[in-house]
Design a protein around this motif. Structure first.
Motif, short mmCIF file in Angstrom:
data_model
loop_
_atom_site.label_atom_id
_atom_site.label_comp_id
_atom_site.label_asym_id
_atom_site.label_seq_id
_atom_site.Cartn_x
_atom_site.Cartn_y
_atom_site.Cartn_z
N GLU A 110 0.81 -1.22 0.00
CA GLU A 110 0.00 0.00 0.00
C GLU A 110 0.84 1.26 0.00
O GLU A 110 0.41 2.31 -0.48
CB GLU A 110 -0.93 -0.01 1.22
CG GLU A 110 -2.01 -1.09 1.15
CD GLU A 110 -2.79 -1.22 2.45
OE1 GLU A 110 -2.39 -0.55 3.44
OE2 GLU A 110 -3.76 -1.99 2.49
N SER A 116 -2.19 0.99 -8.82
CA SER A 116 -3.35 1.87 -8.70
C SER A 116 -4.54 1.15 -9.30
O SER A 116 -4.47 0.66 -10.43
CB SER A 116 -3.13 3.18 -9.45
OG SER A 116 -4.31 3.95 -9.48
N ASN A 117 -5.64 1.03 -8.53
CA ASN A 117 -6.75 0.24 -9.06
C ASN A 117 -7.73 1.06 -9.90
O ASN A 117 -8.81 0.60 -10.22
CB ASN A 117 -7.50 -0.47 -7.93
CG ASN A 117 -8.16 0.49 -6.96
OD1 ASN A 117 -7.97 1.69 -7.05
ND2 ASN A 117 -8.92 -0.05 -6.04
N TYR A 118 -7.33 2.26 -10.28
CA TYR A 118 -8.13 3.06 -11.21
C TYR A 118 -7.29 4.23 -11.68
O TYR A 118 -6.22 4.51 -11.14
CB TYR A 118 -9.42 3.56 -10.56
CG TYR A 118 -9.21 4.28 -9.25
CD1 TYR A 118 -9.01 5.65 -9.21
CD2 TYR A 118 -9.22 3.59 -8.06
CE1 TYR A 118 -8.81 6.31 -8.02
CE2 TYR A 118 -9.02 4.23 -6.86
CZ TYR A 118 -8.82 5.59 -6.85
OH TYR A 118 -8.61 6.23 -5.64
N LYS A 192 -6.70 7.23 0.21
CA LYS A 192 -7.04 6.22 -0.80
C LYS A 192 -8.04 5.21 -0.24
O LYS A 192 -8.99 4.82 -0.92
CB LYS A 192 -5.77 5.50 -1.25
CG LYS A 192 -4.85 6.34 -2.14
CD LYS A 192 -3.64 5.53 -2.57
CE LYS A 192 -2.75 6.33 -3.53
NZ LYS A 192 -1.57 5.55 -3.96
N ASN A 193 -7.82 4.78 0.99
CA ASN A 193 -8.75 3.82 1.62
C ASN A 193 -10.14 4.43 1.79
O ASN A 193 -11.15 3.76 1.57
CB ASN A 193 -8.21 3.37 2.98
CG ASN A 193 -7.01 2.45 2.86
OD1 ASN A 193 -6.80 1.83 1.81
ND2 ASN A 193 -6.21 2.35 3.91
N ASN A 196 -11.93 4.61 -1.60
CA ASN A 196 -12.42 3.30 -1.99
C ASN A 196 -13.68 2.90 -1.22
O ASN A 196 -14.54 2.18 -1.73
CB ASN A 196 -11.34 2.24 -1.76
CG ASN A 196 -10.34 2.19 -2.90
OD1 ASN A 196 -10.65 2.55 -4.02
ND2 ASN A 196 -9.13 1.75 -2.60
N THR A 197 -13.79 3.39 0.00
CA THR A 197 -14.94 3.05 0.84
C THR A 197 -16.17 3.89 0.52
O THR A 197 -17.29 3.38 0.46
CB THR A 197 -14.58 3.23 2.33
OG1 THR A 197 -13.46 2.39 2.65
CG2 THR A 197 -15.76 2.87 3.22
N TYR A 199 -16.58 6.45 -2.20
CA TYR A 199 -16.68 7.21 -3.45
C TYR A 199 -18.06 7.16 -4.10
O TYR A 199 -18.43 8.06 -4.85
CB TYR A 199 -15.60 6.78 -4.44
CG TYR A 199 -15.88 5.44 -5.10
CD1 TYR A 199 -16.54 5.36 -6.33
CD2 TYR A 199 -15.48 4.26 -4.50
CE1 TYR A 199 -16.79 4.14 -6.93
CE2 TYR A 199 -15.72 3.03 -5.09
CZ TYR A 199 -16.38 2.98 -6.30
OH TYR A 199 -16.63 1.77 -6.89
N ARG A 238 -11.72 8.01 -9.75
CA ARG A 238 -12.27 6.75 -9.21
C ARG A 238 -13.70 6.55 -9.70
O ARG A 238 -14.09 5.43 -10.07
CB ARG A 238 -12.25 6.78 -7.67
CG ARG A 238 -12.79 5.49 -7.04
CD ARG A 238 -11.85 4.34 -7.33
NE ARG A 238 -12.33 3.06 -6.85
CZ ARG A 238 -12.99 2.18 -7.59
NH1 ARG A 238 -13.30 2.46 -8.86
NH2 ARG A 238 -13.35 1.02 -7.10
N GLU A 242 -15.04 3.51 -12.38
CA GLU A 242 -16.12 2.59 -12.02
C GLU A 242 -17.29 2.72 -12.97
O GLU A 242 -17.92 1.71 -13.34
CB GLU A 242 -16.58 2.85 -10.58
CG GLU A 242 -17.52 1.79 -10.02
CD GLU A 242 -16.88 0.42 -9.91
OE1 GLU A 242 -17.63 -0.58 -9.88
OE2 GLU A 242 -15.63 0.34 -9.85
#
Length: 293
Positions: A110, A116-118, A192-193, A196-197, A199, A238, A242
């Motif tokens: 991390e 990077s997931n996006y 970032k966390n 992700n939670t 957005y 983000r 998605e």
């Protein structure tokens, strides 16, 4: 309707395996050069490319394959490698389980600026000597993986950590960043966390600043200095990523996707999407189904 494939297992031949490394040229020969469909993994992927020609598509962004490139694909990202001819290099995959079992804390992954997931995921382009170091680590990992050495996975984990540190140092130099492990690192990680939670419901910088107990200005300065974009731009990236995934890989309507992503009216979602992509949601879907299928 296009359905995205999700690969759950790092190694389809060994269900218990949480690590795999293969040569790209062997994969090409095995499948006779057939291009895989766009897909996602529930594990980390690293491509160490010596030489290749074609495209690597990651979350609908396309990058030209070439010489001495490094790609990092995070769990959940949709990607597709399209080779014009046989590539040479390595594909390395590993799960969170592998990291934990081999003394690599998840916090280490991390803290890196590699996965990077996006958003944008361009290749890392090391210098000749840097790529030589990375290749040496990779070859050691490959030889260990195909050996019967005692505690080979602990050894692989050690070389993997060295490889990722080397790559992260190259990223930091290329980005003119300061020390990755600075006091700002915890803010980046927490931000970032939180994104992700939340957005899908929370789009404002002030919400995330409140979550982190800092001012919006402090949050923006920290994010901008580290990843090159403001907190707002990061949140928007983000949401857009998605939205693209939902448009391409589900049967949901634009209205349903808009509501899922926190927009109180379909028109607001359409306007937001078009502002950031220059195309409407419907036209994006038509174009991508045509070009990626």
């Amino acid at each position: 309707m296009t359905t995205v494939k999700t690969y759950q297992k790092v190694n389809t031949h060994q269900e218990s395996s949480s690590f795999e490394i293969s040569r790209m040229e062997d994969i090409y020969d095995k499948y006779h050069g057939k291009v895989d469909d766009p897909h996602r993994h529930n594990y980390f992927t690293v491509l160490i490319i010596k030489e290749a020609s074609g495209q690597h598509k990651i979350d609908f962004n396309s990058y030209e394959l070439g010489k001495q490139q490094l790609y990092f694909v995070a769990p959940g990202q949709v990607h597709q490698v399209i080779e014009n001819e046989k590539s040479f290099g390595y594909v390395m995959t590993f799960s969170s389980q592998f990291l934990v079992e081999n003394s690599i804390p998840l916090s280490f992954i991390e803290s890196l600026n590699l996965f990077s997931n996006y958003g944008q995921s361009p290749p890392l382009l090391p210098e000749e000597n840097q790529f030589a170091n990375i290749t040496t680590f990779t070859q050691n990992i490959f030889e260990l993986f195909h050996s019967n050495a005692a505690m080979k996975y602990l050894s692989i984990g050690a070389f993997l950590k060295l490889l990722l540190i080397e790559c992260n140092n190259i990223y930091a130099i290329n980005s003119a960043e300061e020390n990755t492990y600075s006091s700002n690192n915890q803010i980046i990680k927490s931000f970032k966390n939180a994104v992700n939670t939340y957005y899908k419901k929370e789009h404002s910088t002030s919400f995330y600043a409140d979550e982190l107990h800092i001012t919006p200005d402090h949050l923006n300065r920290t994010i901008k200095s580290t990843i090159g974009k403001t907190a707002k731009e990061y949140i928007q990236a983000r949401i857009i990523t998605e939205a693209k995934r939902l448009l391409y890989f589900t049967d949901q309507t634009n209205k349903e996707i808009g509501y899922e992503l926190g927009f109180n009216a379909p028109a607001n979602f359409s306007a937001f999407f078009k502002k950031h992509t220059q195309v409407s949601p419907s036209n994006f879907k038509k174009h991508e189904i045509k070009t990626l299928s």
